[in-house]
Scaffold this motif. Structure first.
Motif, PDB file in Angstrom:
ATOM      1  N   VAL A   1      -7.068  19.875  15.298  1.00 57.09           N
ATOM      2  CA  VAL A   1      -7.964  20.820  15.950  1.00 57.09           C
ATOM      3  C   VAL A   1      -9.085  21.168  14.970  1.00 57.09           C
ATOM      4  N   LEU A   2     -10.312  21.223  15.465  1.00 59.12           N
ATOM      5  CA  LEU A   2     -11.453  21.643  14.658  1.00 59.12           C
ATOM      6  C   LEU A   2     -12.111  22.807  15.361  1.00 59.12           C
ATOM      7  N   PHE A   3     -12.410  23.859  14.620  1.00 57.34           N
ATOM      8  CA  PHE A   3     -13.073  25.032  15.165  1.00 57.34           C
ATOM      9  C   PHE A   3     -14.422  25.185  14.475  1.00 57.34           C
ATOM     10  N   ALA A   4     -15.501  25.223  15.245  1.00 59.57           N
ATOM     11  CA  ALA A   4     -16.854  25.396  14.714  1.00 59.57           C
ATOM     12  C   ALA A   4     -17.378  26.767  15.119  1.00 59.57           C
ATOM     13  N   PRO A   5     -17.522  27.680  14.157  1.00 60.12           N
ATOM     14  CA  PRO A   5     -18.094  28.990  14.469  1.00 60.12           C
ATOM     15  C   PRO A   5     -19.572  28.870  14.860  1.00 60.12           C
ATOM     16  N   PRO A   6     -20.153  29.905  15.460  1.00 59.11           N
ATOM     17  CA  PRO A   6     -21.574  29.869  15.785  1.00 59.11           C
ATOM     18  C   PRO A   6     -22.416  29.575  14.546  1.00 59.11           C
ATOM     19  N   GLY A   7     -23.446  28.751  14.725  1.00 57.16           N
ATOM     20  CA  GLY A   7     -24.374  28.467  13.643  1.00 57.16           C
ATOM     21  C   GLY A   7     -23.959  27.391  12.664  1.00 57.16           C
ATOM     22  N   ILE A   8     -22.775  26.774  12.846  1.00 53.57           N
ATOM     23  CA  ILE A   8     -22.285  25.743  11.928  1.00 53.57           C
ATOM     24  C   ILE A   8     -22.538  24.363  12.544  1.00 53.57           C
ATOM     25  N   PRO A   9     -23.283  23.482  11.852  1.00 50.11           N
ATOM     26  CA  PRO A   9     -23.503  22.126  12.372  1.00 50.11           C
ATOM     27  C   PRO A   9     -22.174  21.379  12.532  1.00 50.11           C
TER      28      PRO A   9
END
Length: 88
Positions: free
Chosen positions: A43-51
């Motif tokens: 699982v990968l989680f990308a917070p707001p603003g992260i490319p």
């Protein structure tokens, strides 16, 4: 589903988070300035603003990879040129 050689370009959601869940095949997910190998169960989680982005190498076998993503809250179209994205 990503076929060998396909890429989901690196992009940014300025106001939304996104989670990818790898279900099938192998591939790579981009985050924090590097490509990370993924396999089923990762699982990968990308917070707001992260490319972030995804790719399946042309040499990674013939089986497509499947990593559905969920974006919350619903996003405006993502910014695909992270260095040029407006800052909030």
């Amino acid at each position: 589903m990503q076929q060998p050689g396909q890429t989901f370009d690196v992009h940014v959601h300025l106001d939304s988070e996104e989670a990818f869940i790898a279900f099938q095949g192998v591939g790579q997910l981009y985050m924090y300035d590097q490509w990370n190998d993924v396999e089923p169960g990762d699982v990968l989680f990308a917070p707001p603003g992260i490319p972030h982005g995804a790719r399946k190498a042309a040499t990674a076998g013939t089986r497509p990879s499947s990593s559905p993503a969920a974006v919350r809250p619903p996003s405006t179209p993502p910014c695909t040129a992270p260095r040029a994205c407006p800052r909030t």
